[in-house]
Design a protein around this motif. Sequence first.
Motif, PDB file in Angstrom:
ATOM      1  N   ALA A  15       4.285   7.417  -0.143  1.00 22.72           N
ATOM      2  CA  ALA A  15       2.934   7.586   0.322  1.00 22.72           C
ATOM      3  C   ALA A  15       1.997   8.189  -0.873  1.00 22.72           C
ATOM      4  O   ALA A  15       0.713   7.864  -0.788  1.00 22.72           O
ATOM      5  CB  ALA A  15       2.780   8.448   1.595  1.00 22.72           C
ATOM      6  N   THR A  16       2.626   8.927  -1.691  1.00 26.13           N
ATOM      7  CA  THR A  16       1.768   9.304  -2.769  1.00 26.13           C
ATOM      8  C   THR A  16       2.108   8.836  -4.261  1.00 26.13           C
ATOM      9  O   THR A  16       3.096   8.433  -4.442  1.00 26.13           O
ATOM     10  CB  THR A  16       1.629  10.895  -3.011  1.00 26.13           C
ATOM     11  OG1 THR A  16       2.975  11.270  -2.929  1.00 26.13           O
ATOM     12  CG2 THR A  16       0.827  11.452  -1.576  1.00 26.13           C
ATOM     13  N   ARG A  21       0.861  -1.215   0.036  1.00 31.77           N
ATOM     14  CA  ARG A  21       0.053  -0.085   0.010  1.00 31.77           C
ATOM     15  C   ARG A  21       0.677   1.238  -0.150  1.00 31.77           C
ATOM     16  O   ARG A  21       2.120   1.161   0.295  1.00 31.77           O
ATOM     17  CB  ARG A  21      -0.966   0.040   1.270  1.00 31.77           C
ATOM     18  CG  ARG A  21      -0.267   0.077   2.547  1.00 31.77           C
ATOM     19  CD  ARG A  21      -1.176   0.105   3.535  1.00 31.77           C
ATOM     20  NE  ARG A  21      -2.155  -0.946   3.657  1.00 31.77           N
ATOM     21  CZ  ARG A  21      -3.000  -1.249   4.477  1.00 31.77           C
ATOM     22  NH1 ARG A  21      -2.890  -0.791   5.549  1.00 31.77           N
ATOM     23  NH2 ARG A  21      -3.689  -2.266   4.524  1.00 31.77           N
ATOM     24  N   PRO A  22       0.327   2.453  -0.529  1.00 35.03           N
ATOM     25  CA  PRO A  22       1.277   3.636  -0.352  1.00 35.03           C
ATOM     26  C   PRO A  22       1.694   3.788   1.295  1.00 35.03           C
ATOM     27  O   PRO A  22       0.983   3.929   1.830  1.00 35.03           O
ATOM     28  CB  PRO A  22       0.209   4.803  -0.699  1.00 35.03           C
ATOM     29  CG  PRO A  22      -0.785   3.841  -1.832  1.00 35.03           C
ATOM     30  CD  PRO A  22      -0.993   2.512  -1.041  1.00 35.03           C
TER      31      PRO A  22
END
Length: 181
Positions: A180-181, A104-105
């Motif tokens: 995260a992005t 996941r991010p």
Amino acid sequence: LLERVAELADGGPVADAGCGPGQVGFHLAAAGADVTGFDLSPAMVTVARRSFPELAFEVGDLTALPPPGEAGPGWSAIVAWYSLVHLAGSELRPAIALMAGALRPGGWLAFAVHLGPELRHVDELFGVAVDVDFVLHDPAQVLEAVGTAGLVDVEWYRRGPYPEGEVATERLYVLARRPAT
């Protein structure tokens, strides 16, 4: 480092990719991780389930991990502890990229490999006849694969073998995060 990975996962799902007999998954679970082990070998999964019946183990390929749960957004962490020893150097980049893509991010990838320029063939392990090859990896090639997978916040550690009870090779431990992005 495994305890740190369990903490970084922050209660999210952790995949033990190439879990073998399950001892790494057990250590992660003891540190608080919600872990599922995957191994390509059904026999290894059977041993892991027998040894650690309280944990989940499935037959699976570390380059094609299923998403956690029904339709999870990806794994909070993936650990591949010495499971890349069965991959040729040319297979590292795609394998690490596929594991990074299953995160996941903001998720973390941690793995350990043996270092060296050789392929080692083993006919016996722990008193059992086997026919297994182990690939030792070039550290620059390993770290390049991490970088090309788009992982960030990369940390790596090298260590020699413990004097008794370990194969006489250097090890490389890598911890890296999917942005995260």
